[in-house]
Design an enzyme around this catalytic site. Structure first.
Site, PDB file in Angstrom:
ATOM      1  N   TYR A 157      67.092 -45.202 -20.996  1.00  0.00           N
ATOM      2  CA  TYR A 157      68.040 -44.133 -20.664  1.00  0.00           C
ATOM      3  C   TYR A 157      69.067 -43.991 -21.781  1.00  0.00           C
ATOM      4  O   TYR A 157      69.604 -44.982 -22.282  1.00  0.00           O
ATOM      5  CB  TYR A 157      68.754 -44.434 -19.341  1.00  0.00           C
ATOM      6  CG  TYR A 157      67.825 -44.499 -18.158  1.00  0.00           C
ATOM      7  CD1 TYR A 157      67.319 -43.345 -17.572  1.00  0.00           C
ATOM      8  CD2 TYR A 157      67.414 -45.735 -17.642  1.00  0.00           C
ATOM      9  CE1 TYR A 157      66.443 -43.404 -16.494  1.00  0.00           C
ATOM     10  CE2 TYR A 157      66.542 -45.802 -16.566  1.00  0.00           C
ATOM     11  CZ  TYR A 157      66.055 -44.642 -15.999  1.00  0.00           C
ATOM     12  OH  TYR A 157      65.181 -44.700 -14.945  1.00  0.00           O
ATOM     13  N   SER A 158      69.333 -42.746 -22.159  1.00  0.00           N
ATOM     14  CA  SER A 158      70.346 -42.493 -23.180  1.00  0.00           C
ATOM     15  C   SER A 158      71.736 -42.749 -22.616  1.00  0.00           C
ATOM     16  O   SER A 158      72.018 -42.459 -21.449  1.00  0.00           O
ATOM     17  CB  SER A 158      70.258 -41.041 -23.667  1.00  0.00           C
ATOM     18  OG  SER A 158      69.045 -40.807 -24.330  1.00  0.00           O
ATOM     19  N   TYR A 191      60.911 -35.963 -24.570  1.00  0.00           N
ATOM     20  CA  TYR A 191      60.035 -36.807 -23.749  1.00  0.00           C
ATOM     21  C   TYR A 191      59.184 -35.940 -22.851  1.00  0.00           C
ATOM     22  O   TYR A 191      59.474 -34.768 -22.656  1.00  0.00           O
ATOM     23  CB  TYR A 191      60.873 -37.780 -22.907  1.00  0.00           C
ATOM     24  CG  TYR A 191      62.100 -37.154 -22.298  1.00  0.00           C
ATOM     25  CD1 TYR A 191      62.027 -36.468 -21.091  1.00  0.00           C
ATOM     26  CD2 TYR A 191      63.333 -37.216 -22.958  1.00  0.00           C
ATOM     27  CE1 TYR A 191      63.138 -35.875 -20.544  1.00  0.00           C
ATOM     28  CE2 TYR A 191      64.467 -36.617 -22.407  1.00  0.00           C
ATOM     29  CZ  TYR A 191      64.364 -35.965 -21.201  1.00  0.00           C
ATOM     30  OH  TYR A 191      65.480 -35.360 -20.654  1.00  0.00           O
ATOM     31  N   GLU A 250      64.790 -35.810 -30.108  1.00  0.00           N
ATOM     32  CA  GLU A 250      64.518 -36.900 -29.155  1.00  0.00           C
ATOM     33  C   GLU A 250      64.076 -36.279 -27.850  1.00  0.00           C
ATOM     34  O   GLU A 250      64.898 -35.914 -27.010  1.00  0.00           O
ATOM     35  CB  GLU A 250      65.777 -37.757 -28.956  1.00  0.00           C
ATOM     36  CG  GLU A 250      65.520 -39.030 -28.181  1.00  0.00           C
ATOM     37  CD  GLU A 250      66.711 -39.971 -28.204  1.00  0.00           C
ATOM     38  OE1 GLU A 250      67.483 -39.961 -27.217  1.00  0.00           O
ATOM     39  OE2 GLU A 250      66.879 -40.694 -29.198  1.00  0.00           O
ATOM     40  N   CYS A 259      67.568 -32.820 -27.552  1.00  0.00           N
ATOM     41  CA  CYS A 259      67.194 -33.866 -26.600  1.00  0.00           C
ATOM     42  C   CYS A 259      66.800 -33.222 -25.274  1.00  0.00           C
ATOM     43  O   CYS A 259      67.476 -32.305 -24.792  1.00  0.00           O
ATOM     44  CB  CYS A 259      68.358 -34.840 -26.388  1.00  0.00           C
ATOM     45  SG  CYS A 259      67.914 -36.315 -25.431  1.00  0.00           S
TER      46      CYS A 259
END
Length: 425
Positions: free
Chosen positions: A213-214, A425, A423, A383
């Site tokens: 987790y960021s 996902y 970044e 992101c």
């Protein structure tokens, strides 16, 4: 057994499952599609990997940098690799000899096998967004600490806050979690991440692996001067295709109560870091929980401004969600001064309204964004969902070209100088 001199030997590229935090960085940057994963392990296809090393530098943990001398015919399959909890050791001298390989031989690595470009086969080459993303931090970024705690030696943190930061119902909840590390050292910077280790075991009876987790808080803590961090975690009840799933880590974290403890590894990340140069401009493009590092960067800049140390670098945010109600931190973002940050919201599922995505807003703000692209002090951070990445980079290309900038040269400079970070996902 064939002991002929024709045995082909390779240095097989492997990923260490004990260290890997499943951040997807390696798979996202691999130019030939050699890396894949299941719900547990990331693995490398030996028959596809050309050992270009593009995945080595971006890996935040070093788990990607593992090699085994192997007869090519006996290379570990992805099916084997997906079952691993630990990496196998190097083959012994006796086993190598049995395969016709002498340890005294100086065997050169196989030459890289370059993938045939799609256009060579008569098709159009896909736009390679991974080639645009920087793997080095901005020159003025603070020095990060990484891998202080690993899977074999996690540290504990206490939950001191947990609240829903969206306006949606249960199935769309996104939680803001605050973790306190007490007296245990856990320094983090904006753009870094941590791993949460869910309790219990998976369906195979093996301990759960950590989920990444960021960090959503600035470097001096969610509460200034305290040894704590915050996270932005969405409760996962369905996958990207809409199929029902139960996110093990996300539901565990969202259900935490104040006073509970969690096992944490990390911190991770050495490149997705904000510039310290006070006149640098920051363009932030995110969707959903991809807002976490953007919140951290914005809050650090806000604190600098409040202290009188902010020297005029511009902040521009493009933030996308399905609806306004599902957008994390909508209320707090609305209260930020307009002369401090330029905020642009995109909602793709507002009833009665056309779908709008972050790349659409970027094109609408082409003039202002183009002016920032001309400034060598501008840094761009993307992101969120992988599905938005290509559209965002293509929008940047269109903005650059409209501003009279040569995209190929600009993209190369953004990557080389650590000014475009992806970044997803």
């Amino acid at each position: 057994m064939d002991l002929s001199a024709d045995v082909v030997v390779i240095k097989q590229h492997l990923i260490d499952p004990e260290i890997c935090i499943r951040c997807n960085t390696c798979e996202s940057v691999c130019p030939v599609g050699a890396i894949t994963h299941d719900e547990r392990n990331y693995v490398v296809r030996a028959d596809v990997c050309n050992q270009c090393l593009a995945c080595i530098s971006p890996c935040p943990t070093g788990s990607i940098d593992n090699w085994r001398t192997m007869p090519k015919a006996r290379a570990y399959s992805i099916e084997e690799q997906l079952t691993w909890d630990v990496l196998p050791g190097e083959l012994t001298t006796d086993l190598l000899a049995a395969e016709g390989i002498s340890i005294d031989e100086k065997l050169p690595p196989e030459p890289p096998v370059l993938a045939v470009a799609p256009e060579a086969a008569g098709g159009e080459a896909p736009f390679n967004t991974a080639a645009c993303g920087a793997t080095v931090p901005p020159w003025s970024a603070a020095r990060p600490f990484t891998n202080l705690y690993g899977p074999k030696n996690p540290t504990s943190a206490t939950v001191v806050g947990n609240f829903n930061c969206t306006e949606a119902g249960f199935e769309n909840q996104t939680h803001h979690i605050v973790l306190d590390f007490g007296t245990m050292p856990f320094p983090v910077l904006e753009g870094q991440s941590i791993g949460i280790v869910p309790p219990g075991v998976d369906a195979s009876g093996r301990p759960h692996v950590a989920r990444q987790y960021s960090v959503a808080s600035p470097r001096n803590g969610e509460r200034p001067g305290y040894n704590n961090v915050s996270l932005t975690v969405k409760r996962v009840l369905q996958d990207h295709q809409g199929k029902p799933v139960h996110g093990v880590a996300s539901n565990h974290v969202c259900d935490l109560k104040v006073g509970d403890t969690v096992q944490v590894i990390g911190p991770f990340g050495t490149s997705f870091l904000m510039p310290n140069h006070p006149k640098s401009n920051i363009v932030m493009i995110c969707t959903g929980t991809g807002s976490a590092p953007m919140r951290a960067m914005t809050e650090w800049r806000r604190r600098l401004r409040k202290s009188g140390k902010f020297e005029g670098g511009k902040l521009m945010l493009f933030f996308g969600a399905r609806t306004q109600q599902e957008l994390p931190y909508f209320g707090p973002l609305q209260s930020l001064p307009k002369d401090f940050i330029d905020i642009n919201f995109a909602f793709s599922r507002t009833p009665g309204q056309p779908k709008r995505y972050v790349q659409d807003l970027m094109l609408e703000r082409m003039v202002d964004l183009g002016a920032l692209l001309k400034d060598p002090n501008t840094y761009i951070y993307v992101c969120g969902l992988k599905s938005r990445e290509e559209g965002v980079v293509l929008a940047l290309r269109d903005v650059a070209q409209e501003a009279g900038l040569a995209w190929d040269a600009l993209a190369d400079a953004l990557k080389r100088e650590g000014r475009l970070h992806l970044e997803t996902y």
